[in-house]
Write a protein that holds these residues in place. Structure first.
Motif, PDB file in Angstrom:
ATOM      1  N   ALA A 113       0.826  -1.199   0.000  1.00 38.68           N
ATOM      2  CA  ALA A 113       0.000   0.000   0.000  1.00 38.68           C
ATOM      3  C   ALA A 113       0.867   1.258   0.000  1.00 38.68           C
ATOM      4  CB  ALA A 113      -0.933  -0.007   1.205  1.00 38.68           C
ATOM      5  N   ALA A 114       1.938   1.221   0.790  1.00 43.25           N
ATOM      6  CA  ALA A 114       2.828   2.384   0.850  1.00 43.25           C
ATOM      7  C   ALA A 114       3.515   2.621  -0.487  1.00 43.25           C
ATOM      8  CB  ALA A 114       3.866   2.174   1.952  1.00 43.25           C
ATOM      9  N   TRP A 115       3.947   1.530  -1.127  1.00 40.35           N
ATOM     10  CA  TRP A 115       4.610   1.675  -2.425  1.00 40.35           C
ATOM     11  C   TRP A 115       3.620   2.084  -3.511  1.00 40.35           C
ATOM     12  CZ3 TRP A 115       9.459   2.172  -3.994  1.00 40.35           C
ATOM     13  CH2 TRP A 115      10.479   1.839  -3.090  1.00 40.35           C
ATOM     14  N   ASP A 116       2.400   1.574  -3.453  1.00 40.70           N
ATOM     15  CA  ASP A 116       1.381   1.972  -4.431  1.00 40.70           C
ATOM     16  C   ASP A 116       1.105   3.470  -4.322  1.00 40.70           C
ATOM     17  OD1 ASP A 116       1.177  -0.565  -5.404  1.00 40.70           O
ATOM     18  OD2 ASP A 116      -0.666  -1.065  -4.309  1.00 40.70           O
ATOM     19  N   SER A 117       1.009   3.960  -3.073  1.00 40.02           N
ATOM     20  CA  SER A 117       0.765   5.384  -2.848  1.00 40.02           C
ATOM     21  C   SER A 117       1.933   6.220  -3.356  1.00 40.02           C
ATOM     22  CB  SER A 117       0.530   5.644  -1.357  1.00 40.02           C
ATOM     23  OG  SER A 117       0.384   7.015  -1.102  1.00 40.02           O
ATOM     24  N   PHE A 118       3.161   5.746  -3.081  1.00 37.77           N
ATOM     25  CA  PHE A 118       4.348   6.459  -3.535  1.00 37.77           C
ATOM     26  C   PHE A 118       4.402   6.513  -5.062  1.00 37.77           C
ATOM     27  CE2 PHE A 118       8.743   6.127  -5.094  1.00 37.77           C
ATOM     28  CZ  PHE A 118       9.290   7.293  -4.599  1.00 37.77           C
ATOM     29  N   ASN A 119       4.192   5.378  -5.711  1.00 35.54           N
ATOM     30  CA  ASN A 119       4.261   5.315  -7.173  1.00 35.54           C
ATOM     31  C   ASN A 119       3.179   6.169  -7.825  1.00 35.54           C
ATOM     32  OD1 ASN A 119       6.495   3.591  -7.227  1.00 35.54           O
ATOM     33  ND2 ASN A 119       5.205   1.763  -7.064  1.00 35.54           N
ATOM     34  N   GLU A 120       1.992   6.178  -7.218  1.00 34.63           N
ATOM     35  CA  GLU A 120       0.913   6.995  -7.769  1.00 34.63           C
ATOM     36  C   GLU A 120       1.260   8.481  -7.670  1.00 34.63           C
ATOM     37  OE1 GLU A 120      -3.872   7.901  -7.132  1.00 34.63           O
ATOM     38  OE2 GLU A 120      -2.850   6.415  -5.890  1.00 34.63           O
ATOM     39  N   ARG A 121       1.828   8.864  -6.540  1.00 32.13           N
ATOM     40  CA  ARG A 121       2.186  10.270  -6.382  1.00 32.13           C
ATOM     41  C   ARG A 121       3.317  10.666  -7.325  1.00 32.13           C
ATOM     42  NH1 ARG A 121       3.387  13.523  -0.699  1.00 32.13           N
ATOM     43  NH2 ARG A 121       3.161  15.591  -1.624  1.00 32.13           N
ATOM     44  N   MET A 122       4.266   9.759  -7.535  1.00 28.08           N
ATOM     45  CA  MET A 122       5.340  10.029  -8.477  1.00 28.08           C
ATOM     46  C   MET A 122       4.785  10.271  -9.878  1.00 28.08           C
ATOM     47  SD  MET A 122       8.536  10.100  -7.356  1.00 28.08           S
ATOM     48  CE  MET A 122       9.532   9.554  -8.750  1.00 28.08           C
ATOM     49  N   ALA A 123       3.702   9.546 -10.211  1.00 27.71           N
ATOM     50  CA  ALA A 123       3.132   9.634 -11.554  1.00 27.71           C
ATOM     51  C   ALA A 123       2.221  10.846 -11.736  1.00 27.71           C
ATOM     52  CB  ALA A 123       2.353   8.356 -11.864  1.00 27.71           C
ATOM     53  N   THR A 124       1.671  11.360 -10.654  1.00 26.43           N
ATOM     54  CA  THR A 124       0.642  12.403 -10.771  1.00 26.43           C
ATOM     55  C   THR A 124       1.058  13.756 -10.196  1.00 26.43           C
ATOM     56  OG1 THR A 124      -0.383  11.701  -8.678  1.00 26.43           O
ATOM     57  CG2 THR A 124      -1.199  10.685 -10.705  1.00 26.43           C
ATOM     58  N   ASP A 125       2.076  13.795  -9.365  1.00 22.67           N
ATOM     59  CA  ASP A 125       2.475  15.036  -8.700  1.00 22.67           C
ATOM     60  C   ASP A 125       3.864  15.424  -9.192  1.00 22.67           C
ATOM     61  OD1 ASP A 125       3.321  17.038  -6.948  1.00 22.67           O
ATOM     62  OD2 ASP A 125       2.268  16.175  -5.230  1.00 22.67           O
ATOM     63  N   GLN A 126       3.930  16.387 -10.098  1.00 20.94           N
ATOM     64  CA  GLN A 126       5.215  16.758 -10.702  1.00 20.94           C
ATOM     65  C   GLN A 126       6.182  17.365  -9.680  1.00 20.94           C
ATOM     66  OE1 GLN A 126       4.537  19.268 -14.096  1.00 20.94           O
ATOM     67  NE2 GLN A 126       3.587  17.641 -15.313  1.00 20.94           N
ATOM     68  N   ALA A 127       5.647  18.171  -8.772  1.00 20.54           N
ATOM     69  CA  ALA A 127       6.509  18.786  -7.755  1.00 20.54           C
ATOM     70  C   ALA A 127       7.128  17.716  -6.863  1.00 20.54           C
ATOM     71  CB  ALA A 127       5.709  19.784  -6.923  1.00 20.54           C
ATOM     72  N   PHE A 128       6.328  16.721  -6.495  1.00 19.65           N
ATOM     73  CA  PHE A 128       6.831  15.620  -5.671  1.00 19.65           C
ATOM     74  C   PHE A 128       7.895  14.844  -6.433  1.00 19.65           C
ATOM     75  CE2 PHE A 128       6.699  11.194  -4.235  1.00 19.65           C
ATOM     76  CZ  PHE A 128       6.828  11.339  -2.861  1.00 19.65           C
ATOM     77  N   ALA A 129       7.651  14.589  -7.715  1.00 19.66           N
ATOM     78  CA  ALA A 129       8.610  13.842  -8.527  1.00 19.66           C
ATOM     79  C   ALA A 129       9.927  14.601  -8.654  1.00 19.66           C
ATOM     80  CB  ALA A 129       8.021  13.562  -9.908  1.00 19.66           C
ATOM     81  N   ARG A 130       9.854  15.933  -8.808  1.00 21.87           N
ATOM     82  CA  ARG A 130      11.077  16.731  -8.885  1.00 21.87           C
ATOM     83  C   ARG A 130      11.835  16.694  -7.556  1.00 21.87           C
ATOM     84  NH1 ARG A 130       7.717  20.341 -11.830  1.00 21.87           N
ATOM     85  NH2 ARG A 130       7.367  21.567  -9.918  1.00 21.87           N
ATOM     86  N   SER A 131      11.091  16.793  -6.456  1.00 22.68           N
ATOM     87  CA  SER A 131      11.724  16.730  -5.138  1.00 22.68           C
ATOM     88  C   SER A 131      12.408  15.379  -4.932  1.00 22.68           C
ATOM     89  CB  SER A 131      10.689  16.958  -4.036  1.00 22.68           C
ATOM     90  OG  SER A 131      10.174  18.271  -4.095  1.00 22.68           O
ATOM     91  N   HIS A 132      11.746  14.324  -5.378  1.00 24.05           N
ATOM     92  CA  HIS A 132      12.334  12.988  -5.240  1.00 24.05           C
ATOM     93  C   HIS A 132      13.613  12.873  -6.058  1.00 24.05           C
ATOM     94  CE1 HIS A 132      12.696   8.671  -4.821  1.00 24.05           C
ATOM     95  NE2 HIS A 132      12.761   8.566  -6.134  1.00 24.05           N
ATOM     96  N   SER A 133      13.593  13.432  -7.271  1.00 21.84           N
ATOM     97  CA  SER A 133      14.781  13.392  -8.117  1.00 21.84           C
ATOM     98  C   SER A 133      15.946  14.120  -7.447  1.00 21.84           C
ATOM     99  CB  SER A 133      14.475  14.035  -9.472  1.00 21.84           C
ATOM    100  OG  SER A 133      15.632  14.079 -10.284  1.00 21.84           O
ATOM    101  N   THR A 134      15.666  15.293  -6.855  1.00 19.27           N
ATOM    102  CA  THR A 134      16.701  16.038  -6.144  1.00 19.27           C
ATOM    103  C   THR A 134      17.206  15.251  -4.939  1.00 19.27           C
ATOM    104  OG1 THR A 134      15.732  18.146  -6.831  1.00 19.27           O
ATOM    105  CG2 THR A 134      17.221  18.192  -4.932  1.00 19.27           C
ATOM    106  N   TYR A 135      16.282  14.614  -4.244  1.00 15.68           N
ATOM    107  CA  TYR A 135      16.651  13.784  -3.087  1.00 15.68           C
ATOM    108  C   TYR A 135      17.615  12.662  -3.500  1.00 15.68           C
ATOM    109  CZ  TYR A 135      16.105   9.925   0.231  1.00 15.68           C
ATOM    110  OH  TYR A 135      16.339   8.883   1.094  1.00 15.68           O
ATOM    111  N   VAL A 136      17.292  11.971  -4.577  1.00 16.93           N
ATOM    112  CA  VAL A 136      18.125  10.857  -5.042  1.00 16.93           C
ATOM    113  C   VAL A 136      19.519  11.354  -5.431  1.00 16.93           C
ATOM    114  CG1 VAL A 136      18.419   9.124  -6.859  1.00 16.93           C
ATOM    115  CG2 VAL A 136      16.183   9.432  -5.775  1.00 16.93           C
TER     116      VAL A 136
END
Length: 201
Positions: free
Chosen positions: A38-61
């Protein structure tokens, strides 16, 4: 390469390890730490739908990889693997003694260890104990991290007040951490930061 003994390598490594702890504890865009569908499904969905979150994740990595590279640079290519691992365990032990009081439970405010790490790093740089080239792995990581340790634009008065309180507390903790490290044999001869003197000026 300039020769450094084990104590000097620990001193060089500690600020990087602390900043890595700050990143891991404070990031709200990291992958789930548990193998929970469930946690990974939520994370993957947010990565796919929230551009700001995806950019933050990229910077984090990217930042995490830079910090891990900086951690390795302090010990790579010098020791046989067995001694290198022994030194790494020593660094990690001292590092955990520093950060454990501030990350020991889920209610810990990650900003506090972040601000402590900032003031510790600032003191080491200001005294010439540590040099961080802008084009180094650590320097590039700090470009991503340091802005996040300041109040956000649009913060409320209460949020700014909370930040100021954390700031004052963090400065006191830096002195205590430096005293502990010096008692353990690190950064000997380095003056302690005097923030009261700076504020009075």
């Amino acid at each position: 390469m300039t020769y450094m003994n084990d104590t000097q390598r620990v001193e060089l490594s500690l600020p990087v390890h602390v900043m890595l702890s700050v990143l891991v504890c404070g990031a709200n865009c990291a992958e789930p730490r548990v193998q929970d569908k469930a946690a990974w499904d939520s994370f993957n969905e947010r990565m796919a739908t929230d551009q700001a979150f995806a950019r933050s994740h990229s910077t984090y990595v990217i930042t995490k990889l830079l910090l891990m590279q900086a951690c390795n640079e302090a010990i790579a290519g010098v020791y046989p693997e067995k001694k290198q691992m022994s030194l790494l365990r020593r660094i990690e032990r001292v590092h955990m003694e520093m950060v454990q009081p501030y990350v020991k439970d889920d209610n810990s405010d990650p900003r506090k260890i972040g601000i402590i790490a900032f003031y510790l790093l600032q003191h080491l740089v200001d005294t010439g104990t540590l040099i961080v080239p802008e084009d180094s792995s650590f320097g590039k990581a700090l470009e991503h991290m340091l802005p996040a340790l300041s109040p956000w634009e649009g913060s409320t008065e209460q949020e700014i007040q909370d930040y100021d309180n954390l700031n004052r507390s963090a400065r006191k903790q830096v002195r205590r951490i430096m005293q502990h490290l010096q008692a353990e044999g690190y950064y000997r001869g380095l003056s302690l930061p005097d923030y009261q003197e700076k504020e009075a000026a």
